[in-house]
Design a protein around this motif. Structure first.
Motif, PDB file in Angstrom:
ATOM      1  N   ARG A  26       0.832  -1.202   0.000  1.00  0.00           N
ATOM      2  CA  ARG A  26       0.000   0.000   0.000  1.00  0.00           C
ATOM      3  C   ARG A  26       0.867   1.254   0.000  1.00  0.00           C
ATOM      4  O   ARG A  26       0.519   2.260  -0.628  1.00  0.00           O
ATOM      5  CB  ARG A  26      -0.940  -0.013   1.204  1.00  0.00           C
ATOM      6  N   ASP A  27       2.016   1.206   0.701  1.00  0.00           N
ATOM      7  CA  ASP A  27       2.928   2.356   0.718  1.00  0.00           C
ATOM      8  C   ASP A  27       3.415   2.680  -0.689  1.00  0.00           C
ATOM      9  O   ASP A  27       3.601   3.854  -1.024  1.00  0.00           O
ATOM     10  CB  ASP A  27       4.127   2.054   1.642  1.00  0.00           C
ATOM     11  N   ALA A  28       3.610   1.638  -1.504  1.00  0.00           N
ATOM     12  CA  ALA A  28       4.105   1.849  -2.866  1.00  0.00           C
ATOM     13  C   ALA A  28       2.991   1.931  -3.890  1.00  0.00           C
ATOM     14  O   ALA A  28       3.255   2.183  -5.073  1.00  0.00           O
ATOM     15  CB  ALA A  28       5.049   0.699  -3.234  1.00  0.00           C
ATOM     16  N   SER A  29       1.756   1.688  -3.467  1.00  0.00           N
ATOM     17  CA  SER A  29       0.612   1.644  -4.402  1.00  0.00           C
ATOM     18  C   SER A  29       0.860   0.647  -5.527  1.00  0.00           C
ATOM     19  O   SER A  29       0.615   0.922  -6.715  1.00  0.00           O
ATOM     20  CB  SER A  29       0.338   3.046  -4.994  1.00  0.00           C
ATOM     21  N   VAL A  30       1.383  -0.524  -5.128  1.00  0.00           N
ATOM     22  CA  VAL A  30       1.650  -1.603  -6.087  1.00  0.00           C
ATOM     23  C   VAL A  30       0.701  -2.758  -5.777  1.00  0.00           C
ATOM     24  O   VAL A  30       0.611  -3.197  -4.630  1.00  0.00           O
ATOM     25  CB  VAL A  30       3.116  -2.073  -5.977  1.00  0.00           C
ATOM     26  N   PRO A  31      -0.022  -3.284  -6.775  1.00  0.00           N
ATOM     27  CA  PRO A  31      -0.937  -4.403  -6.521  1.00  0.00           C
ATOM     28  C   PRO A  31      -0.170  -5.696  -6.251  1.00  0.00           C
ATOM     29  O   PRO A  31       0.929  -5.891  -6.770  1.00  0.00           O
ATOM     30  CB  PRO A  31      -1.753  -4.490  -7.815  1.00  0.00           C
ATOM     31  N   SER A  32      -0.753  -6.570  -5.455  1.00  0.00           N
ATOM     32  CA  SER A  32      -0.064  -7.800  -5.062  1.00  0.00           C
ATOM     33  C   SER A  32       0.273  -8.673  -6.267  1.00  0.00           C
ATOM     34  O   SER A  32       1.301  -9.354  -6.279  1.00  0.00           O
ATOM     35  CB  SER A  32      -0.921  -8.587  -4.062  1.00  0.00           C
ATOM     36  N   ALA A  39      10.715   1.829 -10.995  1.00  0.00           N
ATOM     37  CA  ALA A  39      10.345   2.680  -9.861  1.00  0.00           C
ATOM     38  C   ALA A  39       9.763   3.996 -10.338  1.00  0.00           C
ATOM     39  O   ALA A  39       8.767   4.502  -9.788  1.00  0.00           O
ATOM     40  CB  ALA A  39      11.564   2.931  -8.984  1.00  0.00           C
ATOM     41  N   ARG A  40      10.354   4.561 -11.392  1.00  0.00           N
ATOM     42  CA  ARG A  40       9.894   5.873 -11.896  1.00  0.00           C
ATOM     43  C   ARG A  40       8.478   5.804 -12.446  1.00  0.00           C
ATOM     44  O   ARG A  40       7.817   6.834 -12.581  1.00  0.00           O
ATOM     45  CB  ARG A  40      10.863   6.370 -12.969  1.00  0.00           C
ATOM     46  N   GLU A  41       8.009   4.594 -12.778  1.00  0.00           N
ATOM     47  CA  GLU A  41       6.632   4.459 -13.267  1.00  0.00           C
ATOM     48  C   GLU A  41       5.627   4.597 -12.130  1.00  0.00           C
ATOM     49  O   GLU A  41       4.456   4.889 -12.366  1.00  0.00           O
ATOM     50  CB  GLU A  41       6.449   3.084 -13.938  1.00  0.00           C
TER      51      GLU A  41
END
Length: 383
Positions: free
Chosen positions: A34-40, A224-226
């Motif tokens: 959630r901190d990175a807003s990346v889906p599992s 990461a930049r994405e």
């Protein structure tokens, strides 16, 4: 080669928790995503740093369990056990998985559940990492620490109060860490008057038994930049070992594993000790912080004891050390500690450390297993 970035970080509250290892790992892992807003489903590799879930609570297969609980089924999973340096070893493994091109998104979660066991039971699990020739004589890590502290103080004519200054500093830092196990200042007089555990070391020279978990999310810098502009990069990471039988070393006050891993990490980063703005060291015992300061090149041999009393390692000093409170105040859930060190550096480098914030662009974490038996040094930087 694309640099490896850290785009997400989290840690649970450290201390005595009712949750079991499964719950702690899931709590930190979910918060990190959630901190990175990346889906599992974007996670390709999952590493879990853990020393002894089987011995502490009869639970194995923790990496597969975490992948299931967080909806990452299909990802490659692996548990990393390097005793109390499991967290640092997990960072190295996660870095390798991304740097090699094997994964574009790797989640590392470190955790341990310890407080449900008695102090004697927990101590025995931890002591199992010593060599059998030492274990069968009842040697424990606290006794190693006491013997080494006595040798160091005598050899370098260092005052006993210098170790109390280390503990007092780290407890002061822990007050401002909402995740720390102990958020209370302890005076040097209280430390020097506390019960003797392994002479000359007393109760406040030792870290507590702790439950907790921490997590980091790694990917190539181009990826990461994405997702975000707020990330850090792993500019150096390396591991090394020393003799497993401590009394076979020429000088127990010299931590060769720390020096070797640091030399390699500094070389990889193109950095040196003078470039480091903030450090998280493995202060399982106060004497270990002093010995690491010397082995990492932050102080000359026999001079490391001066840094805490002189204010050098305070938050407003030349080299802030253990701004998180360190293992002493923050707590030491074995598999999580190395990951939590990097969590603190990540927050500091992003300017997101709240009341304990320092001015930093380069951070170093040193995660030690046993009494320097194995070590991983990690250098994080702003892009």
């Amino acid at each position: 080669m694309d640099r490896v970035a850290v785009i997400g970080a989290s840690m649970t509250r450290f201390g005595e928790r009712d949750d079991w290892i499964r719950d702690l790992l899931a709590e930190a892992g979910d918060a990190c995503l959630r901190d990175a807003s990346v889906p599992s489903e974007a996670v390709e590799h999952v590493y879990v740093s853990n020393m002894a879930s089987g011995e502490f609570e009869g639970q194995t297969g923790v990496s597969n369990m975490l992948a299931h609980d967080l909806g990452m089924v299909g990802a490659y999973t692996q548990r990393v056990d390097q005793t109390s340096a499991s967290g640092g070893a997990g960072i190295y493994a996660a870095w390798q998985s991304v740097a090699s091109g094997a994964s574009d998104m790797t989640l590392l979660v470190g955790g341990e559940k310890m407080t449900h066991r008695t102090t004697g039971e927990a101590t025995d699990v931890i002591a199992s990492l010593t060599h059998p020739v030492e274990y069968k004589h009842g040697v424990t890590l606290p006794s190693f620490a006491g013997l080494t502290a006595r040798l160091y103080l005598d050899e370098y004519d260092a005052p006993r109060e210098s170790l109390a200054a280390v503990a007092a500093k780290n407890h002061r830092n822990g007050v401002d860490n909402p995740h720390a196990q102990f958020r209370k200042e302890v005076s040097e007089d209280e430390i020097l008057d506390s019960p003797i555990v392994a002479d000359p070391l007393r109760l406040y020279d030792f870290c507590p038994i702790t439950d907790g978990s921490a997590a980091l999310l790694f990917c190539p810098e181009s990826v990461a930049r994405e997702y975000t502009d707020d990330y850090t990069v792993v500019s150096g990471v390396a591991g090394a070992s020393d003799t497993h039988v401590v009394h076979e070393r020429d000088d127990p006050t010299t931590m060769n594993g720390v020096a070797d891993s640091a030399t390699e990490a500094f070389e990889m980063a193109g950095r040196g000790p003078d470039d480091v703005d903030v450090a998280e060291l493995h202060d399982m015992f106060t004497i270990l912080e002093v010995l690491q300061l010397e082995a990492l090149g932050f102080a000359e041999t026999g001079e490391g004891w001066r840094l805490a009393p002189d204010g050098v390692t305070e938050r407003d000093g030349r080299l802030p050390v253990n701004t998180s409170g360190g293992l002493k105040s923050k707590g030491h859930p074995l598999g999580a500690s190395g990951v939590a060190q990097a969590y603190e550096l990540h927050r500091q480098l992003l300017g997101d450390a709240g009341d304990r914030q320092v001015d930093a662009e380069v951070g170093l974490a040193c995660n030690v297993g046993g009494f320097g038996n194995c070590v991983t040094t990690t250098i994080l930087e702003t892009p």
